[in-house]
Scaffold this motif. Structure first.
Motif, mmCIF file in Angstrom:
data_model
loop_
_atom_site.group_PDB
_atom_site.id
_atom_site.type_symbol
_atom_site.label_atom_id
_atom_site.label_comp_id
_atom_site.label_asym_id
_atom_site.label_seq_id
_atom_site.Cartn_x
_atom_site.Cartn_y
_atom_site.Cartn_z
ATOM 1 N N ARG A 51 58.899 62.691 6.741
ATOM 2 C CA ARG A 51 57.562 62.704 6.140
ATOM 3 C C ARG A 51 56.655 61.676 6.801
ATOM 4 N NH1 ARG A 51 59.555 63.474 -0.036
ATOM 5 N NH2 ARG A 51 59.729 65.741 0.055
ATOM 6 N N PHE A 52 57.178 60.481 7.033
ATOM 7 C CA PHE A 52 56.367 59.434 7.637
ATOM 8 C C PHE A 52 55.889 59.843 9.031
ATOM 9 C CE2 PHE A 52 55.864 55.691 10.318
ATOM 10 C CZ PHE A 52 54.855 55.032 9.619
ATOM 11 N N PHE A 53 56.785 60.405 9.834
ATOM 12 C CA PHE A 53 56.442 60.779 11.205
ATOM 13 C C PHE A 53 55.862 62.194 11.317
ATOM 14 C CE2 PHE A 53 59.708 57.457 12.275
ATOM 15 C CZ PHE A 53 58.822 56.585 12.894
ATOM 16 N N SER A 54 55.748 62.889 10.200
ATOM 17 C CA SER A 54 55.228 64.266 10.188
ATOM 18 C C SER A 54 56.015 65.183 11.118
ATOM 19 C CB SER A 54 53.736 64.290 10.558
ATOM 20 O OG SER A 54 52.988 63.565 9.622
ATOM 21 N N VAL A 55 57.324 65.096 11.004
ATOM 22 C CA VAL A 55 58.219 65.977 11.759
ATOM 23 C C VAL A 55 59.228 66.562 10.775
ATOM 24 C CG1 VAL A 55 57.978 64.696 13.930
ATOM 25 C CG2 VAL A 55 59.843 64.116 12.364
ATOM 26 N N SER A 56 59.964 67.552 11.212
ATOM 27 C CA SER A 56 60.999 68.124 10.357
ATOM 28 C C SER A 56 62.275 67.293 10.475
ATOM 29 C CB SER A 56 61.288 69.574 10.759
ATOM 30 O OG SER A 56 61.920 69.622 12.035
ATOM 31 N N THR A 57 63.127 67.420 9.490
ATOM 32 C CA THR A 57 64.427 66.755 9.593
ATOM 33 C C THR A 57 65.226 67.380 10.735
ATOM 34 O OG1 THR A 57 65.296 68.210 7.857
ATOM 35 C CG2 THR A 57 64.562 66.009 7.185
#
Length: 96
Positions: A51-57
């Motif tokens: 969420r912080f980096f705006s990427v998927s897990t």
């Protein structure tokens, strides 16, 4: 792979380990351990990182290499401008 992704994303944001630790509410030692591949973050923290980096897990885990930009709140014209910039950066600008 996860340790490399965390380090790369942190550096791309211009954050040091202490700054990232504060933003995630974890210790600097945790960040260091993750980046040195000594330990893995918990699933809860993995979601926080995504969420912080705006990427998927999946991206963090190296299962998906695609990156996305969150443009939900932008107007269609703004999104079109961003797409043109991306195309320019990729070197494949389409002329109308």
């Amino acid at each position: 792979m996860l340790h490399e992704q965390i380090k790369t994303l942190r550096a791309a944001r211009g954050l040091n380990q202490v700054e990232l630790a504060k933003k995630l509410n974890v210790s600097k030692q945790s960040i260091s351990n993750w980046e040195n591949n000594n330990i893995q973050p918990s699933i809860e923290v993995l979601v926080k990182l995504a969420r912080f980096f705006s990427v998927s897990t999946d991206y963090l885990l190296g299962l998906d290499t695609r990156l996305y930009l969150e443009v939900t709140s932008l107007h269609p014209e703004e999104i079109a401008h961003i797409q043109m910039l991306i195309d320019d950066l990729k070197g494949r600008t389409h002329h109308a």
